[in-house]
Write an enzyme that holds these catalytic residues in place. Structure first.
Site, PDB file in Angstrom:
ATOM      1  N   GLU A  35     -56.240  36.776 -30.695  1.00  0.00           N
ATOM      2  CA  GLU A  35     -55.605  36.647 -29.384  1.00  0.00           C
ATOM      3  C   GLU A  35     -56.063  35.427 -28.600  1.00  0.00           C
ATOM      4  OE1 GLU A  35     -54.396  39.742 -25.783  1.00  0.00           O
ATOM      5  OE2 GLU A  35     -56.026  40.228 -27.164  1.00  0.00           O
ATOM      6  N   GLY A  39     -62.643  35.377 -26.317  1.00  0.00           N
ATOM      7  CA  GLY A  39     -62.660  36.831 -26.272  1.00  0.00           C
ATOM      8  C   GLY A  39     -62.393  37.412 -24.892  1.00  0.00           C
ATOM      9  N   GLY A 177     -65.233  55.483 -12.043  1.00  0.00           N
ATOM     10  CA  GLY A 177     -66.371  54.917 -12.753  1.00  0.00           C
ATOM     11  C   GLY A 177     -67.099  53.893 -11.904  1.00  0.00           C
ATOM     12  N   GLY A 179     -69.876  51.985 -13.011  1.00  0.00           N
ATOM     13  CA  GLY A 179     -70.675  51.009 -13.738  1.00  0.00           C
ATOM     14  C   GLY A 179     -70.369  49.627 -13.213  1.00  0.00           C
ATOM     15  N   ASP A 307     -70.452  43.754 -28.724  1.00  0.00           N
ATOM     16  CA  ASP A 307     -70.021  45.077 -28.256  1.00  0.00           C
ATOM     17  C   ASP A 307     -69.704  46.027 -29.404  1.00  0.00           C
ATOM     18  OD1 ASP A 307     -70.302  44.132 -25.718  1.00  0.00           O
ATOM     19  OD2 ASP A 307     -68.177  44.152 -25.203  1.00  0.00           O
ATOM     20  N   HIS A 441     -91.136  27.086  -1.452  1.00  0.00           N
ATOM     21  CA  HIS A 441     -90.789  27.602  -0.119  1.00  0.00           C
ATOM     22  C   HIS A 441     -89.890  26.604   0.595  1.00  0.00           C
ATOM     23  CE1 HIS A 441     -91.301  29.511   3.814  1.00  0.00           C
ATOM     24  NE2 HIS A 441     -91.512  28.290   4.300  1.00  0.00           N
TER      25      HIS A 441
END
Length: 462
Positions: A35, A39, A177, A179, A307, A441
């Site tokens: 595709e 991704g 959901g 998450g 995944d 700083h």
């Protein structure tokens, strides 16, 4: 039939990185993508969502112009333009991946791939062909999980793809959901004016985060106007013209609530179908390929990364696994497996959330004696100057060894700050090393130092 040293199936952040690293190591590499190069992450996930969230962040700041001594009248937004910018960012990076693959002499093939036999990959599409390779890396990623009765229709009920290319701005939005995906979309739409409700089946939102951070984030979301329903479950969606009635169960009681849009963000499932994995003997557990720490599947020459190989479902984890596997195939010495506990998780809501390592509860459950430090954003000069005084940084140390067990943050730019602690964990730093480190700083990073000091009763500015 073409012969390669490595064939990678899937050109997401794991796959394309694996192919490029293999080519850099002198291996003849091919990559197959059905595709989009880049991704889901690049095209429909990490990148376009961050572009949209940046738009909502700027909008939020414009609404607060008076706080900074500025004037901004008639604040508004153009949803189509917001989406167009997001898609443009994704498109730019998509073409960049193609350039990188070409530059590294990786053969790129667009089509659907399956492993027809050991060492053989069949590609269907515009140009059907067969490839042979001693090594095959499966990097096919995952897709949104859809629960029975809650399936997306692209009109009233959306997945992340629909939420990234909205045809309208929801007036009353339900997000199922809490998450990272759910909360990011809830944050985006809520900031732009949607009346937003988040339903979470667990006892708290952002359930993988440290409980203290989850509680802090929830207070911020509620302050922004979100409605949060925890220990709740959407049992049914009744769809009508322009309206969805959600049957939400809480405390054993089911109540009906009306919305015009629902976003389902209830997890992901691995893209294992059609690859021929079962026939090959590759073990699959709950839609994910089972691997060892080196991403080996148990079938010689077949690896799985990203995944498809299970949690944590993060692009940066996939990329590092891709590099590791390429180096393993190339015979490199000292190849180290990716350690999930040292991978940071980031959620780009408002306020941002970031973490690495053990939560306080996990450390206690593991039987460790710990020291915990905290430092609030309100005690930091840069945070106050930025107009971002709400947030906190929390660090957890092993009392006996001084090991940094975990770090957890909520507030402005913490997704950038967390890498300091990630590097510290990678280098096996102790509290003493961090205490002796000089932080610049004024910066937000000073809070990281103060949180460490606080764990040992030495905080200066709070």
């Amino acid at each position: 039939m073409s012969t390669f040293d490595v064939v990678v199936i899937g050109a997401g952040p794991g796959g394309y990185v694996a192919a490029i690293r293999a080519a850099q190591l002198g291996l003849k590499a091919a990559i197959i993508e059905r595709e989009h190069l880049g991704g889901i992450c690049l095209n429909w996930g990490c990148i376009p969502t961050k572009a949209m969230l940046r738009s909502s962040e700027v909008f939020h700041l414009m609404e607060r112009a008076k706080d900074f001594g500025l004037k901004a009248d008639k604040i508004g937004y153009d949803l189509d333009a917001v989406v167009k910018r997001s898609r443009g960012v994704a498109g730019q990076l998509n073409s960049g991946v193609g350039h990188l693959l070409k530059k590294n002499k990786v053969t790129t093939i667009m089509g659907e791939a399956s492993i027809s036999a050991k060492g053989k990959v069949t590609v269907t599409g515009d140009k059907p062909q067969e490839l042979t390779a001693k090594n095959i890396i499966i990097a096919t990623g995952a897709r949104a999980r859809e629960l029975p009765g809650l399936e997306a229709d692209g009109d009233l009920v959306w997945t992340y793809k629909h939420a990234l290319t909205p045809s309208r701005m929801p007036k009353k939005l339900l997000v199922i959901g809490s998450g990272a995906i759910g909360i990011e979309f809830a944050s985006f739409y809520n900031t732009l004016g949607s009346e937003t409700t988040v339903v979470e089946v667990m006892d708290r939102i952002l359930p993988v985060e440290d409980a203290e951070i989850s509680t802090f984030a929830k207070k911020s979301f509620v302050k922004q106007g979100m409605k949060i329903m925890e220990k709740a479950m959407v049992k049914q969606l009744d769809r009508a013209k322009g309206k969805v009635t959600a049957h939400i169960e809480t405390g054993g009681k089911v109540e009906k609530h009306d919305f015009d849009t629902v976003i389902s963000a209830v997890g992901i499932v691995g893209n294992t179908e059609g690859l021929g994995l079962e026939k090959l003997g590759v073990k699959i557990d709950r839609t994910h390929v089972v691997t060892d720490p080196y991403c080996r599947t148990g079938v010689e020459g077949v690896y799985a990364i990203g995944d498809i190989a299970g949690a944590p479902w993060l692009a940066h984890k996939a990329s590092h696994e891709g590099v590791m596997v390429a180096e393993l195939i190339a015979g490199k010495n000292n190849v180290h497996p990716v350690e999930p506990d040292s991978i940071a998780g980031c959620t780009y809501c408002q306020p941002q959330v970031a973490s690495v390592g053990m939560t306080e509860a996990q450390a206690k459950d593991a039987g460790k004696k710990i020291k915990v430090g905290r430092f609030p954003f309100i005690g930091n000069g840069k945070a106050i100057a930025l107009g971002e005084p709400e947030g906190m940084i929390k660090t957890i140390f092993d009392e006996g060894t001084g090991e940094l067990l975990g770090a957890h943050m909520v507030g402005a730019e913490v997704t950038e700050l967390i890498q300091g602690y990630v590097v510290g964990r990678q280098l096996e730093t102790t509290e003493e090393d961090l205490m002796h480190t000089v932080f610049p700083h004024p910066t937000l990073s000073e809070m990281m130092h103060e949180s460490v000091l606080d764990a040992y009763g030495r905080a200066i500015h709070f």
